[in-house]
Design a protein around this motif. Structure first.
Motif, short mmCIF file in Angstrom:
data_model
loop_
_atom_site.label_atom_id
_atom_site.label_comp_id
_atom_site.label_asym_id
_atom_site.label_seq_id
_atom_site.Cartn_x
_atom_site.Cartn_y
_atom_site.Cartn_z
N LEU A 93 1.44 -1.18 -0.53
CA LEU A 93 -0.18 -0.08 0.40
C LEU A 93 0.73 1.34 0.03
O LEU A 93 1.70 1.17 0.71
N VAL A 94 0.70 2.16 -0.61
CA VAL A 94 0.98 3.88 -0.62
C VAL A 94 0.48 4.29 0.56
O VAL A 94 1.74 4.76 1.05
N ALA A 95 -1.04 4.46 0.84
CA ALA A 95 -1.27 5.06 1.96
C ALA A 95 -2.36 3.95 2.78
O ALA A 95 -3.27 3.29 2.07
N VAL A 96 -3.24 4.56 4.12
CA VAL A 96 -3.86 3.84 4.66
C VAL A 96 -5.02 4.96 5.15
O VAL A 96 -4.67 6.25 6.26
N ASP A 97 -6.11 5.31 4.77
CA ASP A 97 -7.16 6.65 5.00
C ASP A 97 -7.88 5.63 6.40
O ASP A 97 -8.25 4.50 6.00
N VAL A 98 -7.07 6.40 7.28
CA VAL A 98 -8.08 5.95 8.31
C VAL A 98 -9.88 6.67 9.02
O VAL A 98 -9.96 6.77 10.00
N HIS A 99 -9.86 7.47 8.30
CA HIS A 99 -11.22 8.61 8.02
C HIS A 99 -12.23 8.27 6.65
O HIS A 99 -11.65 9.85 6.23
#
Length: 288
Positions: free
Chosen positions: A7-13
């Protein structure tokens, strides 16, 4: 299944705003106010399957939830079970959180246990302003205790909210419930509960920084604001004392990761801190 390494990023919202049957998470008046506040005119409410496609195309994962505020608003929520089942169909990119109105008492406690053990829910979202509930009200404590025991995080809205903004009387939504200092009590009384303070907590940014610095399991997500508007003290702490406790969040669909990332690229964040915020801290917190 989700492979965090790729993954490039994890969006938590992110928000599930509409159910499969077309039921909205907010009343039309509150939804319209939120759209106007975020200057998101014309934004559509994507299905969870569409959210999965959006994040998959960007090689990101996303935490998905709704807000249960039935007691204060009278507006039925989107079913937590539906969100969990839809996320399970896209488990390579979506992570289900649930939302339970604290006013539901022991029924809410039983639901929390069932959602984690039977439906794979990975955390819980609270919005004190919309739920009209002090975060440190003992009424909510049995629910927090169950969440702590289940070993999953609790994410609390803090600070200003676009929901109800501009509506007469703010749509009945009171900002006072969203002071992050109130969540300091929760962090004391449930010392093993992992807590996320959502958003730059204006007008209480310093309070949020103090709580996150002082309490070892309190984190901050950066959702709901373009990074170019972040308070300067939040940027300083993210670069230093809180570099392991700050999380990328967008508030999709009212703010897209594309917009957020473009502005984050211009922010003065140290090179070794940037991947922590975008992915590494969330991977650790969520046990991905």
């Amino acid at each position: 299944m989700l492979n965090a390494e790729d993954l490039v990023a994890v969006d938590v919202h992110t928000h599930a705003e509409i159910s499969k049957s077309g039921h909205r998470s907010l009343s039309p008046a509150l939804f319209g106010a939120s759209t106007e506040y975020f200057k998101a005119e014309g934004h559509r409410q994507p299905s969870i399957a569409e959210m999965a496609d959006y994040y998959r195309q960007r090689n990101m994962a996303a935490v998905v939830f709704t807000v249960d505020a039935e007691h204060a608003t009278g507006h039925p929520r989107i079913a937590n079970e539906e969100i969990a089942e839809s996320c399970a169909e896209h488990s390579d990119v979506l992570i289900p959180f649930a939302s339970i109105d604290p006013w539901k008492g022991q029924a809410g406690v039983r639901e929390a246990r069932r959602l984690v053990t039977e439906h794979g829910v990975r955390g819980f979202k609270f919005h004190p302003s919309i739920q009209a509930c002090w975060p440190n009200d003992p009424m909510a404590y049995p629910l927090y205790g169950a969440i702590e025991e289940l070993g999953v995080p609790a994410l609390f809205h803090t600070g200003q909210t676009g929901i109800g903004a501009g509506v007469p009387g703010g749509g009945g939504i009171r900002l006072k419930y969203a002071n992050p200092m109130l969540i300091d009590d929760v962090a004391v009384d449930f010392p093993e509960l992992r807590i996320i303070l959502a958003h730059p907590s204006v007008p209480w940014q310093d309070e949020a920084l103090a709580v996150a610095t002082h309490k070892p399991h309190v984190h901050i997500d950066l959702s709901g604001w373009s990074p170019k508007y972040f308070p300067p003290q939040l940027v300083r702490y993210a670069n230093s004392l809180l570099q392991d406790k700050v999380l990328f969040g967008s508030d999709y669909p009212v703010i897209t990761p594309d917009r957020w990332m473009a502005d984050f690229d211009e922010l003065e964040i140290k090179p070794h801190v940037r991947p922590k915020i975008l992915k590494d801290n969330a991977v650790k917190l969520l046990g991905l």
